[in-house]
Design a protein around this motif. Structure first.
Motif, short mmCIF file in Angstrom:
data_model
loop_
_atom_site.label_atom_id
_atom_site.label_comp_id
_atom_site.label_asym_id
_atom_site.label_seq_id
_atom_site.Cartn_x
_atom_site.Cartn_y
_atom_site.Cartn_z
N ASP A 102 37.64 70.13 5.25
CA ASP A 102 38.84 69.34 5.58
C ASP A 102 38.76 67.96 4.94
OD1 ASP A 102 39.85 71.42 7.07
OD2 ASP A 102 39.07 70.68 8.97
N ARG A 103 37.57 67.36 4.93
CA ARG A 103 37.43 66.04 4.33
C ARG A 103 37.64 66.11 2.82
NH1 ARG A 103 31.90 62.53 3.66
NH2 ARG A 103 31.61 64.18 2.12
N ARG A 106 41.28 66.48 1.99
CA ARG A 106 42.00 65.22 2.24
C ARG A 106 41.74 64.18 1.16
NH1 ARG A 106 39.88 64.43 6.59
NH2 ARG A 106 38.41 62.73 6.15
#
Length: 345
Positions: A102-103, A106
């Motif tokens: 997810d990081r 992003r």
């Protein structure tokens, strides 16, 4: 009134021990001083790659995490994050893998290997759905919680929509097919339970969901039979007859000679002798043959890949000597050319 001598002694010992524990807990711990990086970024990266090649994932993770800390904008920063993503997965740290994925998505929305991150995120959610017991048995996950499988399915949908020509899309599609069968079986299992407790409307709704969302799964014949049976029990003879006509055209063995639905055949239930002997004796092969002859192509392919359980598997209630009928849960590593180009620099 004075206390007996032994009580005074016990009280003193209790107070003394309590004071000692409080004193120990109040001692401040020595602070760990971060002395900074012990080598340059290139050395960290090379060491991490050597550890990965040797399967030493703990050492690799440590080196990559230090790279992420000391060189967040370095030459190998993004590559180290991808390597760490793979390393965490190999350590079966699926929550850590998902957090890193997810990081990365992003912070690097245009990275050329973003499709791999979407892919490994889906595989990680898929893996989270299988606990330590189910991983080594033939017990059905579809009869338990399938929450992570639903998330994994959506992850693979996102991957294929965003990267239709990705090298991981074919494997993602295969995993979606497998997950679809698991979700359909989960709904079918709930429908069976509702039939058992005479909640016919709930059983019909579960079966209808299978037909609408996963029409290519092996559970469709049983879903149609359950709808015909459920509507008949609800008093809607006309709708029930419509589904019976569909069964006659596609799965005639599921309709009895008197026109009623053969729900037992739809569920492929064995005789009581077969169940008492754990599937060793009393199995009706004729029913299986007639069933397989009337199934569609997709269902035939699914049945041909299913292996028969061994005697040991049956006697141990599916715990030992299971046949690996599921898709492989091991993800591919990111594009090797990416790693090779970085190593040569």
């Amino acid at each position: 009134m004075s206390l007996p001598r032994y009580k005074v002694t016990m009280l003193a010992l209790t107070v003394g021990l309590a004071t000692a524990f409080v004193g120990c807990s109040s001692n401040p711990k020595k602070d760990v001083v971060d002395t900074g990086p012990k080598s340059n970024e290139q050395t960290y990266y090379n060491n991490a790659m050597k550890s990965l090649d040797r399967g030493q994932y703990g050492d690799a993770a440590k080196a990559l995490e230090e790279m992420d800390t000391y060189f967040p904008t370095g030459q190998y920063a993004q590559q180290a994050q991808l390597e760490l993503l793979y390393t965490k997965f190999k350590q079966k740290d699926y929550e850590g893998t998902l957090a890193l994925a997810d990081r990365f998505i992003r912070l690097n929305p245009q990275h050329p290997n973003l499709d791999y991150v979407y892919y490994i995120r889906g595989v990680s959610n898929m893996e989270q759905n299988y606990d330590s017991l189910l991983r080594y048995t033939s017990l059905k996950q579809s009869h338990r919680d399938v929450g992570y499988l639903k998330v994994a399915y959506q992850n693979f949908v996102d991957l294929i929509r965003r990267f239709p020509s990705s090298q991981y899309s074919v494997d993602a599609a295969q995993r979606m097919k497998f997950i679809g069968q698991e979700l359909a079986e989960s709904e079918m299992n709930a429908a069976r339970f509702n039939i058992k407790r005479k909640a016919y409307l709930a059983a019909v709704e579960r079966s209808q969901w299978i037909i609408e969302h996963f029409p290519q799964t092996p559970q469709v014949p049983e879903a149609l039979a359950t709808m015909a049976y459920g509507y008949d029990k609800l008093g809607d003879k006309a709708t029930s007859q419509q589904y019976i006509e569909i069964l006659k055209l596609n799965y005639p063995h599921l309709v009895k000679s008197n026109g009623e639905v053969n729900l037992r055949a739809a569920r492929r239930e064995a005789s009581w002798v077969n169940r008492v002997t754990l599937g060793i004796v009393g199995r009706s092969d004729k029913a299986d043959i007639s069933s397989s002859e009337s199934q569609n192509t997709v269902e035939k392919n699914a049945q041909s890949t299913e292996q028969k359980s061994s005697l040991l598997n049956k006697l141990s209630f599916g715990i030992l000597d299971r046949s690996d009928r599921e898709v492989s849960h091991e993800p591919a590593r990111a594009d090797e050319s990416l790693y090779d180009s970085q190593r040569k620099q």
